[in-house]
Scaffold this motif. Structure first.
Motif, PDB file in Angstrom:
ATOM      1  N   THR A 227     -26.600   4.131  45.157  1.00 55.85           N
ATOM      2  CA  THR A 227     -26.904   3.107  46.012  1.00 55.85           C
ATOM      3  C   THR A 227     -26.999   3.426  47.272  1.00 55.85           C
ATOM      4  O   THR A 227     -27.853   3.287  48.067  1.00 55.85           O
ATOM      5  N   ILE A 228     -25.649   3.512  47.734  1.00 50.22           N
ATOM      6  CA  ILE A 228     -25.581   3.632  49.255  1.00 50.22           C
ATOM      7  C   ILE A 228     -26.179   4.967  49.669  1.00 50.22           C
ATOM      8  O   ILE A 228     -26.680   5.065  50.856  1.00 50.22           O
ATOM      9  N   ASP A 229     -25.980   6.259  48.980  1.00 52.83           N
ATOM     10  CA  ASP A 229     -26.602   7.497  49.593  1.00 52.83           C
ATOM     11  C   ASP A 229     -28.211   7.224  49.877  1.00 52.83           C
ATOM     12  O   ASP A 229     -28.940   7.720  50.583  1.00 52.83           O
ATOM     13  N   LEU A 230     -28.668   6.510  48.758  1.00 49.15           N
ATOM     14  CA  LEU A 230     -30.301   6.481  48.682  1.00 49.15           C
ATOM     15  C   LEU A 230     -30.682   5.672  49.885  1.00 49.15           C
ATOM     16  O   LEU A 230     -31.618   5.998  50.636  1.00 49.15           O
ATOM     17  N   LYS A 231     -30.083   4.351  50.028  1.00 47.59           N
ATOM     18  CA  LYS A 231     -30.358   3.351  51.103  1.00 47.59           C
ATOM     19  C   LYS A 231     -30.336   4.284  52.499  1.00 47.59           C
ATOM     20  O   LYS A 231     -30.832   3.900  53.536  1.00 47.59           O
ATOM     21  N   MET A 232     -29.027   4.771  52.639  1.00 49.16           N
ATOM     22  CA  MET A 232     -28.959   5.489  53.813  1.00 49.16           C
ATOM     23  C   MET A 232     -29.928   6.632  54.307  1.00 49.16           C
ATOM     24  O   MET A 232     -30.276   6.865  55.403  1.00 49.16           O
ATOM     25  N   TYR A 233     -30.230   7.600  53.264  1.00 45.78           N
ATOM     26  CA  TYR A 233     -31.188   8.453  53.265  1.00 45.78           C
ATOM     27  C   TYR A 233     -32.750   7.944  53.800  1.00 45.78           C
ATOM     28  O   TYR A 233     -33.222   8.322  54.663  1.00 45.78           O
TER      29      TYR A 233
ATOM     30  N   ILE B 105     -24.249   5.520  62.675  1.00 48.26           N
ATOM     31  CA  ILE B 105     -25.596   6.182  62.548  1.00 48.26           C
ATOM     32  C   ILE B 105     -26.530   5.311  63.139  1.00 48.26           C
ATOM     33  O   ILE B 105     -27.776   5.769  63.603  1.00 48.26           O
ATOM     34  N   GLU B 106     -26.105   3.973  63.102  1.00 47.90           N
ATOM     35  CA  GLU B 106     -27.236   3.076  63.737  1.00 47.90           C
ATOM     36  C   GLU B 106     -27.200   3.433  65.086  1.00 47.90           C
ATOM     37  O   GLU B 106     -28.456   3.152  65.867  1.00 47.90           O
ATOM     38  N   THR B 107     -26.409   3.787  65.815  1.00 51.84           N
ATOM     39  CA  THR B 107     -26.476   4.073  67.329  1.00 51.84           C
ATOM     40  C   THR B 107     -27.133   5.434  67.667  1.00 51.84           C
ATOM     41  O   THR B 107     -27.370   5.672  68.816  1.00 51.84           O
ATOM     42  N   ILE B 108     -26.956   6.477  66.850  1.00 47.73           N
ATOM     43  CA  ILE B 108     -27.647   7.827  67.061  1.00 47.73           C
ATOM     44  C   ILE B 108     -29.261   7.647  66.974  1.00 47.73           C
ATOM     45  O   ILE B 108     -29.679   7.062  65.859  1.00 47.73           O
ATOM     46  N   ARG B 109     -29.863   8.147  67.815  1.00 48.33           N
ATOM     47  CA  ARG B 109     -31.204   8.397  67.787  1.00 48.33           C
ATOM     48  C   ARG B 109     -31.847   9.559  67.292  1.00 48.33           C
ATOM     49  O   ARG B 109     -32.847   9.536  66.711  1.00 48.33           O
TER      50      ARG B 109
ATOM     51  N   GLU C 107     -29.056  14.622  64.315  1.00 44.97           N
ATOM     52  CA  GLU C 107     -27.578  14.111  64.324  1.00 44.97           C
ATOM     53  C   GLU C 107     -27.468  13.098  63.090  1.00 44.97           C
ATOM     54  O   GLU C 107     -26.505  13.021  62.490  1.00 44.97           O
ATOM     55  N   ARG C 108     -28.565  12.271  62.815  1.00 44.91           N
ATOM     56  CA  ARG C 108     -28.304  11.273  61.774  1.00 44.91           C
ATOM     57  C   ARG C 108     -28.193  12.147  60.537  1.00 44.91           C
ATOM     58  O   ARG C 108     -27.442  11.982  59.699  1.00 44.91           O
ATOM     59  N   GLN C 109     -28.984  13.228  60.426  1.00 43.71           N
ATOM     60  CA  GLN C 109     -28.985  13.954  59.048  1.00 43.71           C
ATOM     61  C   GLN C 109     -27.604  14.398  58.950  1.00 43.71           C
ATOM     62  O   GLN C 109     -26.865  14.768  57.732  1.00 43.71           O
ATOM     63  N   ALA C 110     -27.100  14.905  60.099  1.00 43.12           N
ATOM     64  CA  ALA C 110     -25.725  15.832  59.849  1.00 43.12           C
ATOM     65  C   ALA C 110     -24.615  14.473  59.479  1.00 43.12           C
ATOM     66  O   ALA C 110     -23.580  14.864  58.791  1.00 43.12           O
TER      67      ALA C 110
ATOM     68  N   TYR D 101     -32.988   5.126  55.392  1.00 45.16           N
ATOM     69  CA  TYR D 101     -32.828   4.554  56.793  1.00 45.16           C
ATOM     70  C   TYR D 101     -32.865   5.673  57.784  1.00 45.16           C
ATOM     71  O   TYR D 101     -33.389   5.690  58.927  1.00 45.16           O
ATOM     72  N   VAL D 102     -32.290   6.882  57.501  1.00 43.62           N
ATOM     73  CA  VAL D 102     -32.292   8.082  58.195  1.00 43.62           C
ATOM     74  C   VAL D 102     -33.711   8.584  58.695  1.00 43.62           C
ATOM     75  O   VAL D 102     -33.905   8.668  59.741  1.00 43.62           O
ATOM     76  N   ILE D 103     -34.250   8.679  57.559  1.00 38.03           N
ATOM     77  CA  ILE D 103     -35.618   9.436  57.711  1.00 38.03           C
ATOM     78  C   ILE D 103     -36.802   8.333  58.144  1.00 38.03           C
ATOM     79  O   ILE D 103     -37.896   8.626  58.140  1.00 38.03           O
ATOM     80  N   GLU D 104     -36.116   7.130  58.269  1.00 38.83           N
ATOM     81  CA  GLU D 104     -37.386   5.788  58.578  1.00 38.83           C
ATOM     82  C   GLU D 104     -38.081   5.844  57.390  1.00 38.83           C
ATOM     83  O   GLU D 104     -39.463   5.511  57.960  1.00 38.83           O
ATOM     84  N   SER D 105     -37.684   5.850  56.240  1.00 38.62           N
ATOM     85  CA  SER D 105     -38.679   5.741  55.240  1.00 38.62           C
ATOM     86  C   SER D 105     -39.370   4.193  55.224  1.00 38.62           C
ATOM     87  O   SER D 105     -38.612   3.435  55.517  1.00 38.62           O
ATOM     88  N   GLN D 106     -40.764   4.088  54.447  1.00 46.71           N
ATOM     89  CA  GLN D 106     -41.139   2.899  54.325  1.00 46.71           C
ATOM     90  C   GLN D 106     -40.444   2.112  53.289  1.00 46.71           C
ATOM     91  O   GLN D 106     -40.325   0.709  53.244  1.00 46.71           O
ATOM     92  N   TYR D 107     -39.550   2.777  52.541  1.00 51.05           N
ATOM     93  CA  TYR D 107     -38.740   1.775  51.389  1.00 51.05           C
ATOM     94  C   TYR D 107     -37.278   1.476  52.086  1.00 51.05           C
ATOM     95  O   TYR D 107     -36.588   1.120  51.458  1.00 51.05           O
ATOM     96  N   SER D 108     -37.149   2.006  53.434  1.00 49.77           N
ATOM     97  CA  SER D 108     -35.883   1.549  53.751  1.00 49.77           C
ATOM     98  C   SER D 108     -35.740  -0.078  53.795  1.00 49.77           C
ATOM     99  O   SER D 108     -36.523  -0.793  54.174  1.00 49.77           O
ATOM    100  N   GLU D 109     -34.373  -0.512  53.349  1.00 49.23           N
ATOM    101  CA  GLU D 109     -34.210  -1.691  53.354  1.00 49.23           C
ATOM    102  C   GLU D 109     -33.019  -2.100  54.422  1.00 49.23           C
ATOM    103  O   GLU D 109     -32.431  -3.187  54.404  1.00 49.23           O
TER     104      GLU D 109
END
Length: 479
Positions: A66-72, A129-133, A137-140, A74-82
């Motif tokens: 759950t955490i890995d998928l939601k963070m992924y 991660i929220e502060t990184i644009r 870097e977000r992927q790292a 969020y990082v890729i700014e997917s339309q499924y991001s919650e």
């Protein structure tokens, strides 16, 4: 003989049974309470441990994914991001703190403490991660921190589950062994209690059955006619001792009652004989015969026949085949025969009315109860006044009793004489007009609550009230 007083060494059957019950029940209750306490404590511990394992298992199954998928997303700014999964991490922290409070094993506590620390670190990395644009870097951060931390959390949770499962298995083995020891111990204690209770029950049974056998022999002797007072049966049981004393007291009272009843029967026979003799009054018989002769000489044959018939009925009812009691219907006919005879002689001064309720006819009454009262009314009431007089005989039911009244409108009784008659009746003295004799007979038959009451007003008349209970003839004859 006084009632048996309980002594210190004499206990009731109930007290002995209570002591026997307590001697068996108290140890059994203590053993049962101890076993239940141990079982309850173990069960609570086992249920708590099982709850922790179940909860940790459910958490570990989907937390990392759950955490890995939601963070992924969020990082890729997917339309499924919650958004950031901060809520899931906080829930994991709450769960870890809950497990830490209820966990007792050292290794398990270290593992769950590590989970709690890693969750806090994971929360910090998520906010970073929220502060990184920059996307790279977000992927790292996602690959080097988030994935690593969730993997560590999952690994430590597996470690926690392993140690808890091992402890759960150990606890179950200990419990099985403990149950076996407790079963053996309880079996030994129960056998000891049963043997002790059996011994005490046997002694208690002997202390009860022996005196009861003696008491039964005594009762059998009483039933065969041995009414002499004996020494009470001795027993350690208060009830048996009291019962034996009561039986001997009953025998003594029975002897006294037999003597009293014998005296009463003798008194009753003398009273009945006196009443019967009073009915065979020579003057009454002479006067009746003279009247019959006069009727025959006057060619009033039919009236003479009726008078002879009434005289025959009068004496037949007086004898009543030797019975002490007759029906109220028979007593009423006896009174009517007497009044019919007297009315022929005193037709100028005597009228009468007999009104006894028909439904009372089958109730019993001592014979020769009403006729003496009617005779008193005639000779001491009606004949003493000038002019026509009336005698009323009335019978009715009242409050479960039969009430009979003989009333005349004669001269009445002076107050002083009336009081003397009442006192004589109360004391059983045979004075007056035969009232005391009738009153005494009724009390002998039915008890002190029944008898005669006398009221009178000088110059107005007199009323004698008879109160008897409602009893049928077959009740009197039933043994």
């Amino acid at each position: 003989m006084k009632l048996f007083a309980r002594e210190d060494q004499s206990l009731s059957v109930q007290s002995n049974m209570r002591r026997l019950l307590v001697s068996f029940a108290m140890p059994a209750i203590v053993i049962l309470a101890a076993i239940l306490g141990l079982l309850t404590a173990y069960n609570r511990h086992y249920e708590g441990l099982l709850h922790n394992v179940t909860t940790a298992s459910e958490f570990n199954q989907d937390f990392k994914e759950t955490i890995d998928l939601k963070m992924y997303y969020y990082v890729i700014e997917s339309q499924y991001s919650e958004g950031l999964p901060i809520g899931e991490v906080e829930n994991a922290q709450l769960l870890a703190r809950s497990l830490l409070r209820t966990t007792t094993q050292k290794e398990s506590r270290l593992a769950i403490s590590s989970v709690l620390d890693l969750c806090e670190n994971l929360e910090e990395k998520i906010f970073q991660i929220e502060t990184i644009r920059s996307y790279d870097e977000r992927q790292a951060q996602l690959e080097n921190n988030i994935y690593v931390l969730t993997a560590l959390i999952q690994e430590y949770m597996y470690t926690y589950l392993y140690h808890e499962a091992v402890y759960l298995n150990t606890l179950q083995t200990q419990f099985s062994h403990q149950i076996f020891v407790e079963v053996v111990l309880v079996t030994v204690l129960i056998i000891a209690l049963v043997l002790l209770s059996t011994r005490r029950s046997f002694r208690l049974g002997q202390s009860i059955t022996g005196p009861i056998v003696n008491l039964c022999d005594r009762v059998e002797a009483i039933s065969t006619g041995d009414l002499n007072a004996h020494t009470p049966v001795q027993s350690e049981m208060y009830e048996i001792q009291t019962l034996s004393v009561g039986v001997e007291q009953m025998v003594s009272r029975l002897n006294a009652q037999i003597r009293e009843n014998t005296q009463k029967q003798a008194t009753l026979r003398r009273t009945e004989l006196a009443l019967l003799q009073s009915q065979i009054n020579p003057h009454f018989l002479y006067n009746t015969m003279d009247t019959i002769i006069w009727l025959i000489e006057a060619d009033k044959t039919q009236e003479a026949v009726e008078m002879v018939s009434n005289l025959s009925d009068f004496f037949r009812h007086s004898l009543s085949k030797g019975r002490d009691v007759i029906s109220l219907q028979e007593e009423g006919r006896h009174v009517c025969s007497y009044l019919q005879i007297q009315q022929v002689r005193y037709k100028d001064i005597l009228h009468y009315t007999v009104n006894i309720a028909p439904e009372l006819g089958e109730f019993l009454i001592p014979k020769l109860t009403l006729q003496p009262l009617v005779e008193n009314a005639l000779y001491h009431g009606i004949k003493m006044k000038r002019g026509l007089g009336h005698i009323y005989v009335v019978g009715r039911a009242e409050d479960g009793d039969v009430v009979l009244q003989v009333t005349d409108d004669g001269v009445g009784i002076p107050p002083q004489r009336l009081e003397e008659l009442r006192q004589a009746m109360a004391r059983g003295e045979r004075v007056g007009f035969g009232l005391s004799t009738v009153h005494e007979r009724i009390r002998l038959f039915f008890g002190p609550g029944y008898g005669l009451t006398l009221t009178s007003r000088e110059g107005i008349g007199t009323t004698v009230t008879v109160r008897i209970p409602k009893r049928f003839l077959q009740e009197e004859s039933t043994p």
